[in-house]
Design a protein around this motif. Structure first.
Motif, PDB file in Angstrom:
ATOM      1  N   VAL A 108      49.859  61.891  42.285  1.00  0.00           N
ATOM      2  CA  VAL A 108      50.356  61.573  41.655  1.00  0.00           C
ATOM      3  C   VAL A 108      49.959  59.779  42.147  1.00  0.00           C
ATOM      4  N   ARG A 109      51.368  60.376  44.061  1.00  0.00           N
ATOM      5  CA  ARG A 109      51.537  59.334  44.864  1.00  0.00           C
ATOM      6  C   ARG A 109      49.991  58.580  44.955  1.00  0.00           C
ATOM      7  N   ALA A 110      49.127  59.422  45.017  1.00  0.00           N
ATOM      8  CA  ALA A 110      47.689  58.539  45.204  1.00  0.00           C
ATOM      9  C   ALA A 110      47.357  57.645  44.160  1.00  0.00           C
ATOM     10  N   ARG A 111      47.591  58.340  42.612  1.00  0.00           N
ATOM     11  CA  ARG A 111      46.773  57.347  41.666  1.00  0.00           C
ATOM     12  C   ARG A 111      48.005  55.791  42.042  1.00  0.00           C
ATOM     13  N   GLY A 112      49.290  55.545  42.431  1.00  0.00           N
ATOM     14  CA  GLY A 112      49.709  54.933  42.310  1.00  0.00           C
ATOM     15  C   GLY A 112      49.316  54.077  43.180  1.00  0.00           C
ATOM     16  N   ASN A 113      48.329  54.359  43.515  1.00  0.00           N
ATOM     17  CA  ASN A 113      48.778  53.115  45.294  1.00  0.00           C
ATOM     18  C   ASN A 113      47.006  52.332  44.925  1.00  0.00           C
ATOM     19  N   ALA A 114      47.038  52.236  43.168  1.00  0.00           N
ATOM     20  CA  ALA A 114      45.459  51.730  43.066  1.00  0.00           C
ATOM     21  C   ALA A 114      45.652  50.667  42.687  1.00  0.00           C
ATOM     22  N   ASN A 115      47.111  49.800  42.787  1.00  0.00           N
ATOM     23  CA  ASN A 115      47.122  48.566  42.321  1.00  0.00           C
ATOM     24  C   ASN A 115      47.143  47.725  44.134  1.00  0.00           C
ATOM     25  N   ARG A 116      48.152  48.990  44.400  1.00  0.00           N
ATOM     26  CA  ARG A 116      47.999  48.061  45.935  1.00  0.00           C
ATOM     27  C   ARG A 116      46.672  47.829  46.704  1.00  0.00           C
ATOM     28  N   VAL A 117      45.673  48.960  46.640  1.00  0.00           N
ATOM     29  CA  VAL A 117      44.488  48.733  47.513  1.00  0.00           C
ATOM     30  C   VAL A 117      42.982  48.065  46.688  1.00  0.00           C
ATOM     31  N   LEU A 118      43.404  47.955  45.340  1.00  0.00           N
ATOM     32  CA  LEU A 118      42.256  47.254  44.426  1.00  0.00           C
ATOM     33  C   LEU A 118      42.948  45.548  44.962  1.00  0.00           C
ATOM     34  N   GLY A 119      44.420  45.875  44.729  1.00  0.00           N
ATOM     35  CA  GLY A 119      44.703  44.600  45.480  1.00  0.00           C
ATOM     36  C   GLY A 119      44.597  43.374  46.772  1.00  0.00           C
ATOM     37  N   MET A 120      44.319  44.581  47.351  1.00  0.00           N
ATOM     38  CA  MET A 120      44.290  44.140  48.676  1.00  0.00           C
ATOM     39  C   MET A 120      42.706  43.208  48.888  1.00  0.00           C
ATOM     40  N   LEU A 121      41.429  44.442  48.500  1.00  0.00           N
ATOM     41  CA  LEU A 121      40.202  44.022  48.001  1.00  0.00           C
ATOM     42  C   LEU A 121      40.155  42.309  47.260  1.00  0.00           C
ATOM     43  N   ARG A 122      40.887  42.403  46.645  1.00  0.00           N
ATOM     44  CA  ARG A 122      40.803  41.258  45.857  1.00  0.00           C
ATOM     45  C   ARG A 122      40.970  40.328  46.443  1.00  0.00           C
ATOM     46  N   TYR A 123      42.124  39.840  47.113  1.00  0.00           N
ATOM     47  CA  TYR A 123      42.728  39.120  47.471  1.00  0.00           C
ATOM     48  C   TYR A 123      42.287  38.996  49.096  1.00  0.00           C
ATOM     49  N   TYR A 124      41.694  39.793  49.295  1.00  0.00           N
ATOM     50  CA  TYR A 124      40.501  39.255  50.823  1.00  0.00           C
ATOM     51  C   TYR A 124      39.317  38.117  49.932  1.00  0.00           C
ATOM     52  N   ALA A 125      39.223  39.092  48.981  1.00  0.00           N
ATOM     53  CA  ALA A 125      37.802  38.270  48.467  1.00  0.00           C
ATOM     54  C   ALA A 125      38.212  36.792  48.053  1.00  0.00           C
ATOM     55  N   GLY A 126      39.764  36.482  47.370  1.00  0.00           N
ATOM     56  CA  GLY A 126      39.713  35.205  47.057  1.00  0.00           C
ATOM     57  C   GLY A 126      40.005  34.497  48.666  1.00  0.00           C
ATOM     58  N   MET A 127      40.662  35.273  49.551  1.00  0.00           N
ATOM     59  CA  MET A 127      40.795  34.344  50.390  1.00  0.00           C
ATOM     60  C   MET A 127      39.801  34.088  51.318  1.00  0.00           C
ATOM     61  N   ALA A 128      38.393  35.018  51.705  1.00  0.00           N
ATOM     62  CA  ALA A 128      36.893  34.422  52.250  1.00  0.00           C
ATOM     63  C   ALA A 128      36.809  32.662  51.449  1.00  0.00           C
ATOM     64  N   THR A 129      37.248  32.259  50.725  1.00  0.00           N
ATOM     65  CA  THR A 129      36.177  30.603  50.340  1.00  0.00           C
ATOM     66  C   THR A 129      37.360  29.832  51.013  1.00  0.00           C
ATOM     67  N   ALA A 130      38.597  30.205  50.976  1.00  0.00           N
ATOM     68  CA  ALA A 130      39.557  29.510  51.252  1.00  0.00           C
ATOM     69  C   ALA A 130      39.976  29.225  53.282  1.00  0.00           C
ATOM     70  N   ILE A 131      38.925  30.111  54.123  1.00  0.00           N
ATOM     71  CA  ILE A 131      38.986  29.600  55.407  1.00  0.00           C
ATOM     72  C   ILE A 131      38.646  28.355  56.116  1.00  0.00           C
ATOM     73  N   HIS A 132      38.854  27.511  56.269  1.00  0.00           N
ATOM     74  CA  HIS A 132      39.200  26.183  56.837  1.00  0.00           C
ATOM     75  C   HIS A 132      39.650  26.268  57.959  1.00  0.00           C
ATOM     76  N   GLY A 133      39.164  24.946  58.722  1.00  0.00           N
ATOM     77  CA  GLY A 133      39.511  24.162  60.322  1.00  0.00           C
ATOM     78  C   GLY A 133      39.675  23.343  59.816  1.00  0.00           C
ATOM     79  N   GLN A 134      40.963  22.120  60.161  1.00  0.00           N
ATOM     80  CA  GLN A 134      41.060  20.403  60.229  1.00  0.00           C
ATOM     81  C   GLN A 134      41.269  19.644  60.841  1.00  0.00           C
ATOM     82  N   SER A 135      40.792  18.527  60.367  1.00  0.00           N
ATOM     83  CA  SER A 135      40.602  17.585  61.325  1.00  0.00           C
ATOM     84  C   SER A 135      41.344  16.477  61.505  1.00  0.00           C
TER      85      SER A 135
END
Length: 493
Positions: A108-135
């Motif tokens: 039951v606890r393992a199943r309840g971790n879905a939002n956290r784990v899937l959320g991490m993967l999708r968060y990193y996906a979003g951040m992949a296109t937000a990496i940038h330096g500065q002028s």
């Protein structure tokens, strides 16, 4: 999906490790067993990898980093991470069953971790296109343009514990993929099966060969060579403080980057105005969840003296009502400890608590009746009358054991709560907003939860102070741990 519908039956299986896109055996030919901690049964064997296996895994990761993976654009890495998340979601029940059978986490606890784990993967996906330096405007002579670039560190060695195989694997691999790094992951020998399943799902998603490698083996035989390897650019580790210190020493050879999430002895402070209906179950499960095998366990429970006795009585009743058993049973709330060795360790602390004068008010014993006989089960335990100098109040137990202590003033409890070499997390229960803000500011911990506990958000940094480690997982700071910053100066006049 039911247990019988999983893609892989783990009973009696041998699972090779994953290097360079291929399933391989250890160079030595040796294997090791992994057992179900609820039954003691052997559920699989895996290769017993060593230094030669680490060397070929690092070589595969380096070849991938220098090869096609280096040409993946940010949006391509994003697309890949989203595909991985979708595959995880489709096979989530299989992942849960793997964690439950391999390390005892209640299903039951393992199943309840879905939002956290899937959320991490999708968060990193979003951040992949937000990496940038500065002028950056500069004051140098002549007409010079300067800017910074964010570039992947390179080959990352990741060493994870047994208490959260799925989340720990994703927390290490996700940011590596988002930033363009490659990974050699060494799972715990106590729970290696889910990381191997994760490698299979990532290969199915199209992760290029060599980008993610899994080497199974023991800490001394595989983990140490990974930490020492001159071809590894960064080590990220979750585990004990003692092992973390050895990793820092091992990293000195090439001064590789290091991130550490280590042990804890987290305080939970229950103020006199707390909502007891909320505070009792949350404080209890801050420790009892995962049978206390969590680094952020709120195992030092400081309760205002005026409500101490009532709170402890309620806590003991709550502990006694928890359902204990094999994690595969959906009614189970508390599963087994990971191994007989961990069982012996926790039982040693139970004896120490009594010998040093603490008063046992709940649990305190191994459970071995009926179906529990072959497993590593300990009853959820509450000690009262605990002093700050007792071992159960000073040392990380990694078991379902709460030490209750009373306090009189906020200044006193802050001083006592901070009197520990650790600084991973803390909890506060109060209805007063000023008290919540004051304690959150004064407690020396990387995470402070108020009127809740265990809240982990992919967008919020997580990590420790003091001997609980350094570096952060989660948030923008997490990706920075996997990136180098390069300064570029171009004269244009």
């Amino acid at each position: 999906m039911t247990v019988d519908q999983t893609r892989h039956s783990l009973d009696g299986r041998h699972r090779p490790m994953f290097i360079g896109g291929a399933w391989v055996e250890a160079a030595s030919g040796q294997t090791m067993e992994t057992r179900n901690p609820a039954t003691g049964e052997i559920i699989a064997t895996v290769p017993r990898g060593g230094k030669r296996d680490i060397e070929r895994a690092v070589a595969a990761a380096r070849n991938a980093f220098d090869g096609p993976w280096s040409r993946f654009k940010p949006h391509e890495r994003q697309k890949l991470l989203l595909k991985i998340a979708d595959l995880f979601e489709r096979h989530w029940e299989e992942i849960c069953v793997s964690d439950t059978t391999d390390m005892g986490l209640p299903i039951v606890r393992a199943r309840g971790n879905a939002n956290r784990v899937l959320g991490m993967l999708r968060y990193y996906a979003g951040m992949a296109t937000a990496i940038h330096g500065q002028s950056i405007q500069n004051s140098l002579a002549g007409d010079i343009v300067s800017y910074t670039r964010k570039e992947p560190v390179g080959v990352v060695g990741a060493i994870i514990p047994w208490n959260a195989p799925t989340a720990a694997s994703v927390w290490k691999i996700g940011p590596a993929l988002a930033t363009g790094c490659t990974v050699v992951l060494k799972p715990s020998e106590e729970a290696p099966l889910t990381p191997l399943l994760i490698a299979e799902l990532m290969a199915d998603a199209g992760v290029p060969d060599g980008v993610v490698n899994i080497v199974t083996g023991t800490g001394p035989e595989a983990g140490a060579p990974l930490a020492e390897h001159m071809g590894v650019d960064k080590i990220v580790f979750t585990g004990s403080t003692a092992t973390g210190q050895s990793i820092v020493r091992a990293s000195a050879g090439n001064l590789k980057r290091v991130s550490l999430e280590l042990g804890g002895k987290s305080p939970v402070i229950v103020c006199a105005d707390a909502d007891l209906e909320r505070a009792v179950p949350v404080a209890a499960m801050s420790v009892f969840a995962n049978s206390g095998q969590i680094c952020i366990a709120g195992s030092r429970l400081f309760v205002a003296r005026s409500i101490h006795d009532e709170f402890v009585a309620r806590l003991a009743a709550y502990a006694g009502a928890l359902r204990i058993g094999n994690g595969i049973d959906p009614n189970t709330e508390i599963g087994p400890l990971i191994s007989p060795r961990q069982l012996d360790r926790v039982q040693g602390y139970l004896r120490a608590g009594t010998e040093e004068g603490a008063r046992l008010v709940a649990g305190g014993n191994r459970l071995s009746d009926g179906a529990l006989a072959a497993g590593n089960f300990v009853a959820p335990t509450v000690f009262a009358g605990v002093s700050d100098i007792m071992r159960i109040a000073r040392e990380e137990i990694f078991g379902p054991v709460i030490s209750a202590l009373s306090f009189d003033t906020l200044d006193e409890v802050v001083r006592r709560a901070n009197d520990t070499p650790y600084g991973l997390a803390a909890g506060v229960f109060t209805r007063d907003l000023a008290t919540a803000h004051q304690l959150s500011r004064r407690l020396h911990a990387g995470s402070v939860w108020v009127n809740t506990y265990h809240a982990i958000d992919p967008a919020v940094p997580f990590g420790g102070y003091k001997m609980s480690g350094y570096g952060r997982e989660g948030g923008a700071e997490h990706l920075d741990e996997y990136l180098n910053t390069k300064g570029v100066f171009i004269r244009i006049d």
